[in-house]
Design a protein around this motif. Structure first.
Motif, PDB file in Angstrom:
ATOM      1  N   CYS A 297      -7.872 -12.702   2.487  1.00 22.89           N
ATOM      2  CA  CYS A 297      -6.747 -11.783   2.698  1.00 22.89           C
ATOM      3  C   CYS A 297      -6.842 -11.186   4.110  1.00 22.89           C
ATOM      4  CB  CYS A 297      -6.801 -10.681   1.650  1.00 22.89           C
ATOM      5  SG  CYS A 297      -5.648  -9.340   1.930  1.00 22.89           S
ATOM      6  N   CYS A 300      -7.802  -7.229   3.513  1.00 23.05           N
ATOM      7  CA  CYS A 300      -9.027  -6.718   2.883  1.00 23.05           C
ATOM      8  C   CYS A 300     -10.135  -7.758   2.808  1.00 23.05           C
ATOM      9  CB  CYS A 300      -8.714  -6.191   1.478  1.00 23.05           C
ATOM     10  SG  CYS A 300      -8.433  -7.502   0.289  1.00 23.05           S
ATOM     11  N   ALA A 302     -10.414 -10.232   0.778  1.00 25.02           N
ATOM     12  CA  ALA A 302     -10.652 -10.808  -0.554  1.00 25.02           C
ATOM     13  C   ALA A 302     -10.224 -12.277  -0.555  1.00 25.02           C
ATOM     14  CB  ALA A 302      -9.852 -10.040  -1.603  1.00 25.02           C
ATOM     15  N   CYS A 309      -3.550 -10.706  -0.215  1.00 22.96           N
ATOM     16  CA  CYS A 309      -3.874 -10.892  -1.630  1.00 22.96           C
ATOM     17  C   CYS A 309      -2.943 -10.056  -2.516  1.00 22.96           C
ATOM     18  CB  CYS A 309      -5.341 -10.543  -1.905  1.00 22.96           C
ATOM     19  SG  CYS A 309      -5.696  -8.773  -1.901  1.00 22.96           S
ATOM     20  N   LYS A 311      -3.608  -7.855  -4.738  1.00 25.86           N
ATOM     21  CA  LYS A 311      -3.961  -6.434  -4.818  1.00 25.86           C
ATOM     22  C   LYS A 311      -3.394  -5.670  -3.617  1.00 25.86           C
ATOM     23  CE  LYS A 311      -7.434  -5.423  -2.964  1.00 25.86           C
ATOM     24  NZ  LYS A 311      -8.158  -5.074  -1.799  1.00 25.86           N
ATOM     25  N   CYS A 312      -3.521  -6.236  -2.414  1.00 24.28           N
ATOM     26  CA  CYS A 312      -2.988  -5.552  -1.224  1.00 24.28           C
ATOM     27  C   CYS A 312      -1.464  -5.443  -1.298  1.00 24.28           C
ATOM     28  CB  CYS A 312      -3.424  -6.271   0.051  1.00 24.28           C
ATOM     29  SG  CYS A 312      -5.142  -5.927   0.469  1.00 24.28           S
TER      30      CYS A 312
END
Ligand code: SF4
Ligand code: ZN
Length: 323
Positions: A297, A300, A302, A309, A311-312
């Motif tokens: 990512c 972050c 990941a 990603c 989550k971001c």
């Protein structure tokens, strides 16, 4: 009904195995199945010694699954200096719910004398689940955000902590439901991820290259009802309340479906999982020669196949902030 092992009064009957067991033999049966999974899945390295132990991070929510897992791990490794257990609780920011379950976690880790850490969505993502559930910018169930944040929080913490393994309390019902949901949604990339996340797959392709802290789910052979019965018989401090945002309607439908199938065809959940594991391996190989996600990512770091990603993306959507 009598116990098939000793003739004492049976406390349970498992249709999938045909066994009636008394309290004592039921507890032993759970313990031996979990220990076998720990041996097979968590693969304690031969290099681990009392001076240089492995650190195993255990996700502890205070609910029955993670409490039983932590209790059994402690029972297995209390006298084995090659493994150091650390419990990690994720605080989602759910008023009246998580603070109470945190009490159960503290009581257990205090009893067992295990180190206990807490990581919160507020610190990690600048948001709390209560606000996310209210705003719901993506029009999804709260659990859809929460699941992504929790997985990220656990794996990132495990990585930062330098943990060797990450263990979670998913039981057989959780796993069979997730498998069915992924199959029915036709999302084969998601099926392949099941292979990425399992430790066996790391053995096959060199642990060192992997972007993940290896994960294991030692309760994955134990049906949910048996986990609950074990917690009750062992008198463990379990937090019973349900999260006010619990709303995974689709999972609930699949759960009902599987209860019905299991009643008519005992052993269905076990057979779903053995087929799913093989399918996940094949899907991972077909998708990308058995490799994990291709990139990182941009924000972050990941592992992900996209620039940013999931989550971001979600942290952005809910107006949160990474530290
Ligand atoms: Fe999060 Fe859903 Fe679990 Fe509540 S029920 S803690 S919202 S995943
Ligand atoms: Zn990211």
């Amino acid at each position: 009904m009598q116990c098939d092992k000793c003739g004492a009064e049976a406390v349970m009957h498992a249709a999938y195995s045909g066994l009636h067991l008394c309290s004592e033999h039921f507890r032993r049966s759970v313990e031996s199945r979990v220990r076998r999974r720990i041996r097979d899945d968590a693969l304690l390295s031969e290099a681990a010694t009392a001076d240089d132990p492995e650190t195993w991070l255990v996700g502890l929510s205070g609910g029955k699954d993670s409490v039983v897992l932590t209790h059994l791990l402690e029972g297995t490794f209390a006298s084995d200096p090659r493994v150091e257990l650390v419990a990690l609780t994720v605080h989602e920011g759910i008023d009246g719910y998580r603070d109470a379950s945190l009490e159960a976690c503290l009581e257990l880790t205090d009893d067992l004398d295990i180190e206990h850490e807490v990581v919160s969505y507020a610190d990690e993502y600048g948001v709390e689940m209560d606000a996310v559930a209210e705003d719901d910018p993506e029009g999804m169930a709260p659990c859809a955000y929460c699941g992504v944040f929790r997985r990220d929080a656990l794996s990132r913490y495990a990585d930062e902590y330098g943990a060797d393994k990450l263990l979670t309390g998913h039981n057989l019902d959780d796993e069979a439901q997730t498998a069915m949901m992924n199959l029915l949604s036709g999302d084969i990339a998601q099926v392949a991820k099941h292979f990425d996340a399992s430790l066996g797959s790391f053995e096959e392709r060199e642990v060192d290259d992997s972007p993940f802290v290896p994960r294991a789910k030692p309760l994955r052979d134990i049906p949910e009802k048996e986990v609950a019965l074990y917690a009750h018989l062992a008198d463990l401090p379990v937090h019973m309340a349900e999260c006010p945002h619990a709303s995974e309607a689709y999972r609930g439908e699949i759960q009902e479906l599987l209860y019905g199938l299991e009643d008519d065809h005992p052993g269905t959940r076990h057979s779903i999982m053995s087929g799913y594991e093989e399918l996940a391996r094949l899907a991972a190989e077909a998708h990308r020669g058995g490799e994990g996600p291709r990139g990182e990512c941009d924000r972050c770091g990941a592992p992900t196949n996209n620039e940013v990603c999931r989550k971001c993306d979600l942290v952005d959507a809910v107006g949160g902030e990474l530290p």
